[in-house]
Design a protein around this motif. Structure first.
Motif, PDB file in Angstrom:
ATOM      1  N   ILE A  29      -6.070  13.060   7.348  1.00 34.58           N
ATOM      2  CA  ILE A  29      -7.406  12.552   7.676  1.00 34.58           C
ATOM      3  C   ILE A  29      -7.652  11.220   6.973  1.00 34.58           C
ATOM      4  O   ILE A  29      -8.110  10.254   7.591  1.00 34.58           O
ATOM      5  N   ALA A  37      -5.421   9.165   5.930  1.00 37.19           N
ATOM      6  CA  ALA A  37      -4.504   8.169   6.505  1.00 37.19           C
ATOM      7  C   ALA A  37      -5.054   7.657   7.832  1.00 37.19           C
ATOM      8  O   ALA A  37      -5.082   6.453   8.093  1.00 37.19           O
ATOM      9  N   TYR A  38      -5.508   8.579   8.649  1.00 36.43           N
ATOM     10  CA  TYR A  38      -6.076   8.206   9.947  1.00 36.43           C
ATOM     11  C   TYR A  38      -7.229   7.245   9.743  1.00 36.43           C
ATOM     12  O   TYR A  38      -7.402   6.272  10.480  1.00 36.43           O
ATOM     13  N   TYR A  39      -8.006   7.519   8.706  1.00 38.96           N
ATOM     14  CA  TYR A  39      -9.156   6.677   8.414  1.00 38.96           C
ATOM     15  C   TYR A  39      -8.738   5.280   7.988  1.00 38.96           C
ATOM     16  O   TYR A  39      -9.498   4.315   8.089  1.00 38.96           O
ATOM     17  N   GLN A  40      -7.531   5.158   7.487  1.00 38.59           N
ATOM     18  CA  GLN A  40      -7.039   3.842   7.056  1.00 38.59           C
ATOM     19  C   GLN A  40      -6.175   3.194   8.125  1.00 38.59           C
ATOM     20  O   GLN A  40      -5.438   2.238   7.850  1.00 38.59           O
ATOM     21  N   ASN A  41      -6.276   3.740   9.347  1.00 35.02           N
ATOM     22  CA  ASN A  41      -5.518   3.176  10.466  1.00 35.02           C
ATOM     23  C   ASN A  41      -4.010   3.268  10.253  1.00 35.02           C
ATOM     24  O   ASN A  41      -3.256   2.430  10.761  1.00 35.02           O
TER      25      ASN A  41
END
Lengths: 127, 127, 127, 127
Positions: A99, A101-105
């Motif tokens: 999650i 990581a996803y938020y950091q693209n």
DNA sequence: GTGGTCTAGACCACG
DNA sequence: GTGGTCTAGACCACC
């Protein structure tokens, strides 16, 4: 030689536990090898003996090392079975990490590449 | 609805932060959406308003949400840039996770599959 | 010794943050120096420990100090890079201040002299 | 036309006060000019009439505008004397700003240049 | 109604 | 000893 980052926020005993595990999986420490005594280790790392002792106790509870009274502390063989609880914990942490990581693209591919790199780093240290 | 595990040892405010991020990346919460007010959320999760407030404040510091005094708290658009510090932290955590995984005889392939699954889970929840 | 004006309307924690920064830039506090503990500082300033803690946490987020659990809180080295957001904020505040000054018939020269004086005051306190 | 940033954190009434002062010092509003009525202004800026009213009241207390019952609200002449309290406040704020600037490695020269720029910007808007 | 600040006091983890 | 988390409850500013 385990490195302790005294300003990382992570508890010393956790860093020590992880450091010892790292030396084991990378082959620096082998089953049967003797660890530094609590006092030696505490001097080596300039930390409180109680802290080293705590790390050793917890590692023993995890079946990573074993302490023989009057003899010392030794590395146990890597187990071939999985501990369901540990596995579950790893999955949960990985899920949380995803999650973030996803938020950091960060893409799934990137993340998997990093996993691969970490594994290579461990194996590469084998002698 | 964010779920808080009151016996996990993890601070409530961290769980709440993660839960809200999860709802954002999965599309349940969209940019501009208003979050429950501090008081509502605290009632909903049966925790102290200060604790909810702390989570909101930290999320605001991370540019995840924005709070307008007297109005409420709102979801910000997902940023397209990476924060180097956060990326570094993720890499470090992943590296530690790998060691633990290796110790549990979890293969690199398995771990990567879990990463993939986590990503699919996030995207699958998009409407 | 930081002075807190309890009737200024400004939040205590902000006053404390500014006061600590002032002691750092003026050389009273040097990198590596240990701050008063949360409890000591709260006693010293007759305010609640939580309030002191809040100031410390925010200063840590700004990379001004670093806190080591169980050890204490320490002054970090002054960074050599600018934080774009902070710079922008300073410019905005300066612009607003200028309008107020202009309204009070304060000339540009006067204002610049005050800026100079403030800088001298800071540097003059260096040992 | 005053611009209100609804997500700046700054109270609307303060933004409005500052905006009106800006229009006065820059010559857009001249002594004797009539301001929009509270209701007009509130419609114009899509804000609560109470908020506009608060800004007007405070500006009147500062001798910036004057309200004539049944007639409307008008811009007063710029005073030629300084209000000691306001001046003191400006100096204090400038001093605090200097500390923050110093912390961001902004030089005294840079800061003075910004002051100059702000003044030029105000005067440049004179017709 | 909203969030922000502050206090008082309890309990825990770390070293 | 250190800081971190959480609760309960008061008061205030903004809208």
């Amino acid at each position: 030689m385990v490195f302790i980052d005294k300003s990382s926020g992570k508890p010393y005993y956790e860093q020590l536990m992880l450091g010892i595990k790292e030396e084991i999986v990378s082959g620096i420490l082998k089953p049967g090898d003797q660890l530094l005594s609590v006092r030696e280790m505490s001097r080596e790392l300039t930390m409180n003996p109680n802290t080293v002792s705590k790390a050793y106790k917890l590692l023993e509870a995890q079946d990573v090392i074993i302490t023989v009274k009057g003899k010392g502390t030794f590395v146990k063989a890597l187990t071939t079975e999985m501990d369901p609880k540990s596995v579950e914990k790893i999955q949960r942490q990985l899920s949380e990490l995803t999650i973030e990581a996803y938020y950091q693209n960060i893409s799934s591919e990137e993340l998997k590449r990093w996993v691969e790199d970490s594994y290579k780093k461990i194996k590469g240290e084998h002698t």
